[in-house]
Scaffold this motif. Structure first.
Motif, mmCIF file in Angstrom:
data_model
loop_
_atom_site.group_PDB
_atom_site.id
_atom_site.type_symbol
_atom_site.label_atom_id
_atom_site.label_comp_id
_atom_site.label_asym_id
_atom_site.label_seq_id
_atom_site.Cartn_x
_atom_site.Cartn_y
_atom_site.Cartn_z
ATOM 1 N N SER A 219 0.703 -1.249 0.020
ATOM 2 C CA SER A 219 -0.022 -0.059 -0.019
ATOM 3 C C SER A 219 0.932 1.331 -0.051
ATOM 4 O O SER A 219 0.467 2.323 -0.611
ATOM 5 N N VAL A 222 1.989 1.914 -3.490
ATOM 6 C CA VAL A 222 0.940 2.389 -4.463
ATOM 7 C C VAL A 222 0.812 3.835 -4.206
ATOM 8 O O VAL A 222 0.382 4.458 -5.275
ATOM 9 N N MET A 241 -1.401 1.298 -14.418
ATOM 10 C CA MET A 241 -0.877 -0.140 -14.635
ATOM 11 C C MET A 241 0.412 -0.339 -13.633
ATOM 12 O O MET A 241 0.074 -1.591 -13.037
ATOM 13 N N GLN A 243 0.736 0.734 -10.736
ATOM 14 C CA GLN A 243 0.266 0.839 -9.352
ATOM 15 C C GLN A 243 -0.526 -0.520 -9.052
ATOM 16 O O GLN A 243 -0.392 -1.398 -8.293
ATOM 17 N N HIS A 244 -0.911 -1.094 -10.255
ATOM 18 C CA HIS A 244 -1.760 -2.623 -10.086
ATOM 19 C C HIS A 244 -0.742 -3.562 -10.120
ATOM 20 O O HIS A 244 -0.643 -4.372 -9.547
ATOM 21 N N LEU A 247 0.488 -3.600 -6.515
ATOM 22 C CA LEU A 247 -0.486 -4.156 -5.750
ATOM 23 C C LEU A 247 -0.804 -5.643 -5.784
ATOM 24 O O LEU A 247 -0.970 -6.314 -4.726
ATOM 25 N N GLY A 256 -1.725 -11.120 0.596
ATOM 26 C CA GLY A 256 -1.530 -9.759 0.897
ATOM 27 C C GLY A 256 -1.589 -8.839 -0.330
ATOM 28 O O GLY A 256 -1.523 -7.628 -0.337
ATOM 29 N N PRO A 258 -4.328 -7.233 -2.565
ATOM 30 C CA PRO A 258 -6.263 -7.095 -2.470
ATOM 31 C C PRO A 258 -6.690 -7.224 -3.659
ATOM 32 O O PRO A 258 -7.794 -7.540 -3.737
ATOM 33 N N LYS A 259 -5.904 -7.277 -4.973
ATOM 34 C CA LYS A 259 -6.413 -7.449 -6.274
ATOM 35 C C LYS A 259 -5.413 -8.659 -6.698
ATOM 36 O O LYS A 259 -4.174 -8.325 -6.509
ATOM 37 N N PRO A 261 -3.500 -10.586 -9.960
ATOM 38 C CA PRO A 261 -2.964 -10.032 -11.126
ATOM 39 C C PRO A 261 -4.040 -9.906 -12.384
ATOM 40 O O PRO A 261 -4.530 -11.091 -12.407
ATOM 41 N N LEU B 214 -8.636 -2.499 -11.256
ATOM 42 C CA LEU B 214 -7.285 -2.892 -10.789
ATOM 43 C C LEU B 214 -6.877 -2.407 -9.612
ATOM 44 O O LEU B 214 -5.778 -2.807 -9.326
ATOM 45 N N LEU B 215 -7.425 -1.716 -8.708
ATOM 46 C CA LEU B 215 -7.046 -1.104 -7.448
ATOM 47 C C LEU B 215 -8.168 -1.228 -6.452
ATOM 48 O O LEU B 215 -7.577 -1.785 -5.370
ATOM 49 N N ASN B 223 -5.130 6.248 -0.653
ATOM 50 C CA ASN B 223 -4.321 7.066 -1.661
ATOM 51 C C ASN B 223 -4.945 8.517 -1.384
ATOM 52 O O ASN B 223 -4.218 9.295 -1.161
ATOM 53 N N ALA B 253 -7.067 -10.721 5.036
ATOM 54 C CA ALA B 253 -6.762 -10.595 3.779
ATOM 55 C C ALA B 253 -7.399 -11.026 2.729
ATOM 56 O O ALA B 253 -7.619 -10.682 1.593
ATOM 57 N N GLY B 256 -10.002 -8.778 1.295
ATOM 58 C CA GLY B 256 -9.548 -7.601 0.608
ATOM 59 C C GLY B 256 -8.966 -6.749 1.259
ATOM 60 O O GLY B 256 -8.490 -5.839 0.935
ATOM 61 N N PRO B 258 -5.407 -6.003 3.154
ATOM 62 C CA PRO B 258 -4.343 -6.491 3.023
ATOM 63 C C PRO B 258 -3.654 -6.564 4.494
ATOM 64 O O PRO B 258 -2.794 -7.385 4.844
ATOM 65 N N ARG F 304 -10.190 -15.486 -13.357
ATOM 66 C CA ARG F 304 -9.752 -14.095 -13.703
ATOM 67 C C ARG F 304 -10.144 -13.509 -14.989
ATOM 68 O O ARG F 304 -10.174 -14.371 -16.020
#
Lengths: 317, 317, 317, 317, 317, 317
Positions: A219, A222, A241, A243-244, A247, A256, A258-259, A261, B214-215, B223, B253, B256, B258, F304
């Motif tokens: 975090s 990000v 992109m 940041q993802h 993340l 760990g 949250p999203k 890949p 994506l985030l 943020n 976790a 969602g 972390p 995904r």
């Protein structure tokens, strides 16, 4: 001089060592003693200092350097150091803490050169600019911090060394799979763990900062990318992109991220990270093991023990 | 006029309805038809438009209002609307989309007043300032967005309504447990889902934005808090505390977050969020069920079915 | 006099204490000694009694009161009591066991009054009658037992104190959510853990009874409700509803409820139970921690450690 | 006459059948029809009744007997019955519902005799008396109910048949393992699923009762044993042991037993229950399969498919 | 003479014992000592040998027999042996290691006879021939090895004893369920753990071989069956069926079977294996426990503790 | 000619296609029809053949080639082919099945050359000999089979193509990590999925063989290596190492490997296998997606959906 972990029972010892940890104890009859863990670049070894008073406790704290004399003996299958003499090192001894710390096998300057080259190869100017900005901002810590507090690359400059290993793999994978976007993958690798410089307290004996505990390096990084984009007045898909990439690089929510890949390059970043970390863990225990035997169990590798084949004898080493 | 979901088989229908969804089909003999889902504030109902040509397909798209006549009939245990007549509404009809959308039972202005009052009660000036700044920044969307795209509070202004419900609970809990820090808890509740205004595409028929995908709303809001603090030149522990409250509010976790809650107030925020969401889900299905019977199964409540006791008849309703 | 857990290293001790636990040991040179854990209302502290013969072992058993003199010293970061003198208390000393036990902060009589008031508010006569009958039957134990043997409310009268805390929450929730049936929820809360008076062996140093081990407090209480209904010749849905409230209050099969909640009130009972138990656990460790630091890890809270914000200093304490 | 499931495509049909299920449908051109599932002792088969008006819907409801004529045809790899004629059976036809239901292969009287013999062999008078009392109380339903609504022994008298199969296994196991207490094991087997007579609505087309849904057969039976003991004025360990046998027979909390087996006989009861249920499931699908082929997948057996070896041809059948 | 584990505190000891384990220790004052675990057929007991020099360490190693004198005393709730005298046994003492090892209660010759009888009953000549060939090949080890290194049947000849127990159960199950193929089931039982003779290092103090570690007894035996078939020039379904029986006998992938049972007999083999192993584990701890008490916890039985009913007193023992 | 999956609604079609699947249906009014799935190298498309009699069913079976005319239309968001004409292809048409099958992008001969080169590079003669022997034995199938029946590399020669991709990665990794034993890793990669030639029924439309179902490709290959060693009279650690490489390559018991990797090379083999399979899966769906959009969900990648960045437009394609 041989590293402390390569000595055998009976070998005499007379050298400088760093105190890694110092714990006070009391015998059942009420006598105080100190359990000292000494360290040099090869690893660490335990010793007891009997009849240690309050003064000794102060003299022999963690992070101080000492001169010791004694010999190695074996206690319950593990080597210990039986102390005959011990004294704190003085400035006159001319020894510094860096001599006792494990460090990446490549000098910082060389690593920085290689990193610069990888950034130079990027074609997308936005990605290149953001990456260069963040590397510059954290350059000093990035080149000195470990990659983790334990498990893998837990040594001085471990973070940069791990990142460069990953970049080398990425280079050959982008050659084999041309569909991979080299810029995204390189930048993702360079930034993925950069948040550790805020998560951890320092390059040596690192612990977690408050930010590290409450937000975590993912975090933190990000956020950093978002703020860097603001400062550089960069807009566009690339910021999101990257940041993802950071993340999602742990691969799964329960690990760990949250999203998970959702970019091909993010998925591959996760594999490369895993592969290099595991190689480092396996190499360490296998190096300490004789051909034809099993290594100690490795907790971070599902508590597995690895076999070192006899054929290694002739071929690998 | 009674809501469409309260009519019984045999009841005649003649009224305006909003098309929620329109799907083209072909009978096995090759004839095209439209499956229309109509909606008013009470919910939705399905109908078939037979022999529907390309022109009908264009006239009767989602988000358009129509005037229909027909009657309710029962098909496989579910009510349907058998169409006799249908035509698009014209400006002359004087109907607007808002008349057909479910909306929070409290007007936006009143919710804003209550929110302001809660912020006013905060004693810590930093927390108060940060919260006020962010509410102001996103005020319009915050008062109009749903709390989710499905499962709970999935209606116009659902987000603000959910937040206020949670604040009411927080108020009584801080009275019962004086150890809870009211400022942290109130601010955490107000900000916890505010990232949804960036995660979702709009107040009606919301889908996920690219940032949302994506985030996710949690990272987006963490943020936002960081950037707000920068803009307001706020420093100190409070910023980090609020970021952690948002970051950890999913509790685990794998759900969602972390980092799990590491503040007493973060733990309680997670419970209050859960409790209000679940009450909303249960109330919906129980309201549609007769005393002495079981509700339909609710997927988001581990696919459970709830029993509505007979004693409810005299006492609750 | 200050509680034993609030003393600092160097402080002299001369007072009565309760022996909570007494364990015999032998030094490596074969000398017997006793490890004693003393307790007062503030908590407990360890001490060694060297050269303890068989007679000492008998004199200093768990649950006996002693007079001790000595001083506090620090051993491996934890306080211990270094004994100079120790003797069993005699009737002449005029001390009783109750003076050393942690107890709920509200007197039993007051808790009983509050409980009676909640029962009085019930409108459904069947639920009221059943609840009153069962409270009366187990009144003495209900007011004295702990809520659990460890983790939360593990003190004298902990069960009643936990139930009343939950009733207070229920009161505000039924005000905020009028769809909740107050009678079911109140009665469910009062009865949910009443089976503990059969599951546990007593109010102090509780262990599990055979019934507790083989059936558990949930099944024991479900049976009790059935038998009470038979005795009172009560029939109707209410009996089954209350049995279900008790049966399902752990929320999931893997947590000990063979049926998950299928009543709105049962679901809410589960949340309230959880919330009050967790508040109790968090308060305990946070109270022992300085602002700006992390608490010890709490096993029953997924082994988490909680941060106590610095802002607490001015505002909460 | 051959069972309906043994006919092949092209075979003519003219016989009485029971309607197991009747569902109304509408063709895409708006014509109503009925989907009927007919049943005899061998299993069931589907048919369509085209152009079925409201009257037909009433005439051909579930649980009614009809005389049909038509022929078997194959539709998507499954046999269907193409109807030429259908009429409701009249009293004059002299057919009764029992002729169409699958039933245990042993008559009820014989099963009752065997059960009595097993109870007679018990040596512990308390266990014997409690068991006899409960068998007597529920004798009629116990001999008629299925063991479950699906998966295994889901036929008339399936419960008693399953229990006797288990008792036969128990008899040989107590001979092989003399440490097992025969009385506990026999009584546990007889009582373990007896709560199903309250959990299920009846012997045919069973659904769940309200008690069954909210408490479940395990809790219902544990209560019954307690009340029987009260009525018979029995005290002592045996009551608790039998309650535990029933309570724990699903083996794990997540499978519905709030306590795991803590008696050797409870553990073995769980295995025998499992073994007999799985044999029943496997036998059914393997009987319908040709040697050298795989069975259909069985959901309750982790969705596995079983292979029927070719060697079965000569040896087993 | 009474077994060592049946003696009580205060009992004098003068007898031969086998050293099962010998570990060197050092007191906190630096004096070396040995912790010895002695064993006879009834189990084991711990003792300390103080002031033990290097010579003692060599004299008193694991697997050596000694003559000891001393007495039993109780230390922290467990019996220990306080040594007065100890000396190594000499050939003149005429004692052999076999006298101290736990062994199956049936002689090897008798077990071999029973096994031969079961093979003789097989009707399928291919299965019979393959089974006989493999039994003959591994006969010596098969009759001497334990079934496991811990948990169940971990004694000399434990493997054969476990297999015969399972065959007895199989015999009664094939009588109760005629659909089971007796040949497949018997052969599957005989071969299922035969790979242990390659997986383990020997009959006593067994450890894992390299093959055992890297492939495991299941894969080793599947290979063996394939090679035996090749040598005997056997073809046909039976070879594959037997390989599958062995491959799948752990029941699930996560328990070590890469394929789950897909034969009715493979499923039943898995249950019988489980049942006999669990009976063995439960009998051991229950035998050591008094009626009316709970056993110690058994890790391999989900860490459960078992209750030994009081009624056992009169009836079972 | 454009592949069938690249046509748009309205495009006319007149070409040869392979029938991949043919299923009979009946309209609700009783008219039979065929649902045909046609395939060419680009993928597949569905069509309906109305009023299809028994003769049509025979003419248009899976694996037959037809000439069709018609046009593309869109039905529920998916393209279908509306048939105007259809006839079976005749020998005179001169089309063969290979023209319609997807195939690896590298010719078999070239793949064989590369493979030979990798084997040639091995230094350990035992590993080299074993590998060469097994490649030779299964050469034809190894070069033609798919790597799986679905998910990844499910095309003609997919197995060899996947293996060569993996070898290329291995080549660069052994350069980056010199501690890796190249011989073990290369041989492990070549053999890891070779058992598929026995597990699957053929190169096209592969299904599972009986051996494949009951033992699986891993166990089959482990056996093969053992037998090859016997035939070649090879002994020594290498055989066991290679068996372990194959046995453990799925990484975990629950994924089908009864032993986890215990060799450094086995661990790395698992990663390389995973990486190449996932790249193949991702490339397929991303290729079908426009920049700036999300792909369909991929079940084998945890369901995904992947985002294809807009920047790909200029840079990658």
């Amino acid at each position: 001089m041989k590293g402390i972990t390569f000595l055998k029972a009976g070998d005499p010892v007379e050298q400088y060592l760093l105190i890694k940890q110092s714990t006070k104890g009391v015998t059942t009859t009420g006598k105080p003693f100190l359990t000292l863990i000494f360290q040099d670049r090869s690893g660490d070894i335990e010793a007891k200092l009997w009849d240690a008073g309050d003064e000794d406790e102060k003299k022999y704290q963690a992070q101080s350097i000492v001169k010791v004399a004694g010999e190695i003996h074996n206690y319950r299958g593990k080597n210990q150091l039986r102390l005959r003499q011990i004294r704190p090192a003085t400035p006159a001894d001319g020894v510094s803490i860096g001599e006792f710390l494990e460090t990446a096998p490549v000098p910082k300057e060389e690593m920085m050169d290689q990193l610069t080259q990888y950034i130079f190869e990027m074609k997308n100017p936005t990605i290149q600019r953001l990456t260069r900005h963040l590397v510059k901002k954290h350059q000093k810590e990035f080149l000195e911090f470990p990659a983790a507090t334990k498990n893998h690359h837990e040594f001085v400059s471990g973070l940069a060394f791990h990142v460069l290993s990953m970049l080398h793999i990425a280079k050959s994978l982008t050659a084999l799979y041309p569909s991979l976007n080299k810029d995204l993958l390189y930048a993702g690798i360079i930034l993925h763990d950069m948040g550790k410089v805020e998560e951890l307290s320092g390059a040596v004996s690192a612990s977690y900062t408050l930010e590290g505990n409450l937000l975590g390096h993912i975090s933190l990084m990000v956020n950093e990318i978002g703020q860097a984009a603001k400062e550089l007045e960069i807009e566009g898909e690339e910021v999101l992109m990257l940041q993802h990439m950071v993340l999602s690089h742990h691969g799964k929510a329960e690990w760990g991220s949250p999203k998970p890949p959702m970019l091909r390059e993010a998925e591959i970043l996760h594999y490369i990270d895993n592969l290099d970390a595991k190689m480092n863990m396996m190499d360490r225990v296998i190096n300490r093991t004789k051909p034809g035997e099993f290594t100690e169990r490795v907790f971070a590798l599902e508590n597995r023990s690895f076999y070192k084949p006899q054929m290694y004898e002739e071929e690998n080493e």
